[in-house]
Scaffold this motif. Structure first.
Motif, mmCIF file in Angstrom:
data_model
loop_
_atom_site.group_PDB
_atom_site.id
_atom_site.type_symbol
_atom_site.label_atom_id
_atom_site.label_comp_id
_atom_site.label_asym_id
_atom_site.label_seq_id
_atom_site.Cartn_x
_atom_site.Cartn_y
_atom_site.Cartn_z
ATOM 1 N N ARG A 1 0.796 -1.235 0.000
ATOM 2 C CA ARG A 1 0.000 0.000 0.000
ATOM 3 C C ARG A 1 0.825 1.280 0.000
ATOM 4 N N ASP A 2 2.057 1.249 0.497
ATOM 5 C CA ASP A 2 2.880 2.466 0.511
ATOM 6 C C ASP A 2 3.206 2.940 -0.904
ATOM 7 N N ASN A 3 3.100 2.032 -1.874
ATOM 8 C CA ASN A 3 3.388 2.381 -3.264
ATOM 9 C C ASN A 3 2.127 2.630 -4.094
ATOM 10 N N PHE A 4 0.970 2.604 -3.430
ATOM 11 C CA PHE A 4 -0.278 2.847 -4.142
ATOM 12 C C PHE A 4 -0.543 4.344 -4.282
ATOM 13 N N PRO A 5 -1.046 4.790 -5.431
ATOM 14 C CA PRO A 5 -1.561 6.159 -5.516
ATOM 15 C C PRO A 5 -2.725 6.321 -4.540
ATOM 16 N N GLU A 6 -3.006 7.537 -4.149
ATOM 17 C CA GLU A 6 -4.024 7.784 -3.126
ATOM 18 C C GLU A 6 -5.378 7.195 -3.501
ATOM 19 N N GLY A 7 -5.781 7.381 -4.760
ATOM 20 C CA GLY A 7 -7.081 6.878 -5.178
ATOM 21 C C GLY A 7 -7.179 5.369 -5.075
ATOM 22 N N LEU B 1 -7.288 4.123 -1.410
ATOM 23 C CA LEU B 1 -8.591 4.292 -0.775
ATOM 24 C C LEU B 1 -9.592 3.269 -1.307
ATOM 25 N N ARG B 2 -9.567 3.037 -2.607
ATOM 26 C CA ARG B 2 -10.476 2.055 -3.197
ATOM 27 C C ARG B 2 -10.239 0.658 -2.615
ATOM 28 N N VAL B 3 -8.977 0.256 -2.564
ATOM 29 C CA VAL B 3 -8.647 -1.081 -2.061
ATOM 30 C C VAL B 3 -8.990 -1.199 -0.581
ATOM 31 N N HIS B 4 -8.647 -0.177 0.189
ATOM 32 C CA HIS B 4 -8.939 -0.192 1.630
ATOM 33 C C HIS B 4 -10.434 -0.357 1.883
ATOM 34 N N ILE C 1 -14.962 -10.813 -6.469
ATOM 35 C CA ILE C 1 -14.524 -9.562 -5.833
ATOM 36 C C ILE C 1 -13.069 -9.652 -5.359
ATOM 37 N N PRO C 2 -12.661 -10.729 -4.680
ATOM 38 C CA PRO C 2 -11.244 -10.822 -4.305
ATOM 39 C C PRO C 2 -10.309 -10.794 -5.516
ATOM 40 N N TYR C 3 -10.704 -11.426 -6.615
ATOM 41 C CA TYR C 3 -9.870 -11.387 -7.822
ATOM 42 C C TYR C 3 -9.739 -9.957 -8.341
ATOM 43 N N ILE C 4 -10.839 -9.224 -8.310
ATOM 44 C CA ILE C 4 -10.807 -7.834 -8.772
ATOM 45 C C ILE C 4 -9.835 -7.015 -7.940
ATOM 46 N N ILE C 5 -9.930 -7.144 -6.622
ATOM 47 C CA ILE C 5 -9.056 -6.381 -5.723
ATOM 48 C C ILE C 5 -7.599 -6.780 -5.949
ATOM 49 N N ASP C 6 -7.362 -8.071 -6.127
ATOM 50 C CA ASP C 6 -6.007 -8.568 -6.335
ATOM 51 C C ASP C 6 -5.401 -8.011 -7.625
ATOM 52 N N ILE C 7 -6.188 -8.004 -8.697
ATOM 53 C CA ILE C 7 -5.699 -7.468 -9.979
ATOM 54 C C ILE C 7 -5.385 -5.985 -9.843
ATOM 55 N N MET C 8 -6.226 -5.257 -9.148
ATOM 56 C CA MET C 8 -5.977 -3.824 -8.957
ATOM 57 C C MET C 8 -4.682 -3.592 -8.192
ATOM 58 N N MET C 9 -4.433 -4.379 -7.156
ATOM 59 C CA MET C 9 -3.202 -4.205 -6.368
ATOM 60 C C MET C 9 -1.961 -4.559 -7.175
ATOM 61 N N ASP C 10 -2.119 -5.496 -8.115
ATOM 62 C CA ASP C 10 -0.983 -5.894 -8.955
ATOM 63 C C ASP C 10 -0.675 -4.873 -10.050
ATOM 64 N N ASN C 11 -1.567 -3.910 -10.224
ATOM 65 C CA ASN C 11 -1.409 -2.925 -11.292
ATOM 66 C C ASN C 11 -1.609 -1.497 -10.765
ATOM 67 N N PRO C 12 -0.764 -1.073 -9.825
ATOM 68 C CA PRO C 12 -0.954 0.240 -9.196
ATOM 69 C C PRO C 12 -0.727 1.414 -10.135
ATOM 70 N N TYR D 1 -15.971 9.492 -3.457
ATOM 71 C CA TYR D 1 -16.154 10.141 -2.162
ATOM 72 C C TYR D 1 -14.829 10.060 -1.397
ATOM 73 N N PRO D 2 -13.920 11.009 -1.648
ATOM 74 C CA PRO D 2 -12.596 10.965 -1.015
ATOM 75 C C PRO D 2 -12.696 11.209 0.489
ATOM 76 N N LEU D 3 -11.641 10.794 1.171
ATOM 77 C CA LEU D 3 -11.568 11.027 2.608
ATOM 78 C C LEU D 3 -11.207 12.495 2.835
ATOM 79 N N ILE D 4 -12.053 13.223 3.541
ATOM 80 C CA ILE D 4 -11.839 14.639 3.814
ATOM 81 C C ILE D 4 -11.499 14.817 5.291
ATOM 82 N N ASN D 5 -10.326 15.312 5.565
ATOM 83 C CA ASN D 5 -9.936 15.593 6.942
ATOM 84 C C ASN D 5 -10.358 17.008 7.326
#
Length: 216
Positions: free
Chosen positions: A14-20, A23-26, A191-202, A211-215
């Motif tokens: 996750r440290d190498n993931f873009p912000e968007g 958040l989607r994966v989380h 759904i797990p396959y979708i999440i896995d593919i997304m993480m493999d292609n950051p 709906y971004p996280l707003i602090n």
């Protein structure tokens, strides 16, 4: 592939993931986790799995001038191209081919069936739409068009989703148990396959969360 395995992978990457993407994966993982905790309640499992799917793919459909089913169709085409391990392909053609054929022939998860009963279309229009939809599904099956077939299946499940979310079904109803059982079995692997593919292609353009996280 369960939430625990995906969560461990996410913590490493996750440290190498873009912000968007982060958040989607989380968010998608959080709802996948909740669905696994409801393994005795098909209605809750299905709803939480669909929310997990939404968290992964949702775009600003108004800005894109696309409705929801068109939006996830484009998303699935992208996933299919990135699925280097053919996980979704194997899910469709090796694990669920018979269940998918039954689902695609089920009029209760075909939206025009309800339009007919609500007198929004005629019997003739319904018959033609069902025939056309079955032809499209059979073509996708015959030609092993993974993204197209996945999209058709999810369009059927979207009708089931609408019934539940909009109060068009009773909780734990005996009327839709078989549809829900098949839907949960399918989505709990997709759904797990979708999440896995997304993480493999950051580095792919997954888009910012709608709906971004707003602090404060």
């Amino acid at each position: 592939m369960l939430h625990k395995e995906l969560k461990e992978k996410q913590r490493k990457l996750r440290d190498n993931f873009p912000e968007g993407l982060a958040l989607r994966v989380h968010r998608a993982l959080s709802w996948l986790d909740k669905s696994e905790q409801c393994n005795q309640d098909l209605d809750c499992q299905f709803i939480f799995l669909w929310v997990s799917f939404n968290a992964a793919y949702a775009q600003d459909t108004e800005c894109l001038s696309l409705n929801e089913t068109q939006s996830f169709s484009h998303f699935l085409e992208k996933l299919d191209k990135l699925d280097s391990n053919s996980m979704i392909y194997n899910l469709l053609w090796n694990e669920f081919p018979n269940s998918i054929r039954v689902l695609l022939s089920n009029k209760f998860v075909f939206q025009p069936f309800w339009q007919l009963h609500n007198k929004q279309i005629t019997e003739q229009e319904y018959g033609q739409r069902f025939k056309d939809a079955k032809r499209a599904a059979n073509y996708a099956l015959a030609n092993e068009e993974t993204a197209k077939l996945t999209s058709i299946v999810l369009q059927r499940l979207y009708t089931l989703r609408n019934q539940l979310i909009h109060g068009g079904a009773t909780w734990n109803s005996s009327a839709n148990r078989e549809q829900l059982k098949d839907a949960v079995q399918f989505l709990s692997q997709l759904i797990p396959y979708i999440i896995d593919i997304m993480m493999d292609n950051p580095n792919e353009l997954w888009g910012d969360a709608h709906y971004p996280l707003i602090n404060k």
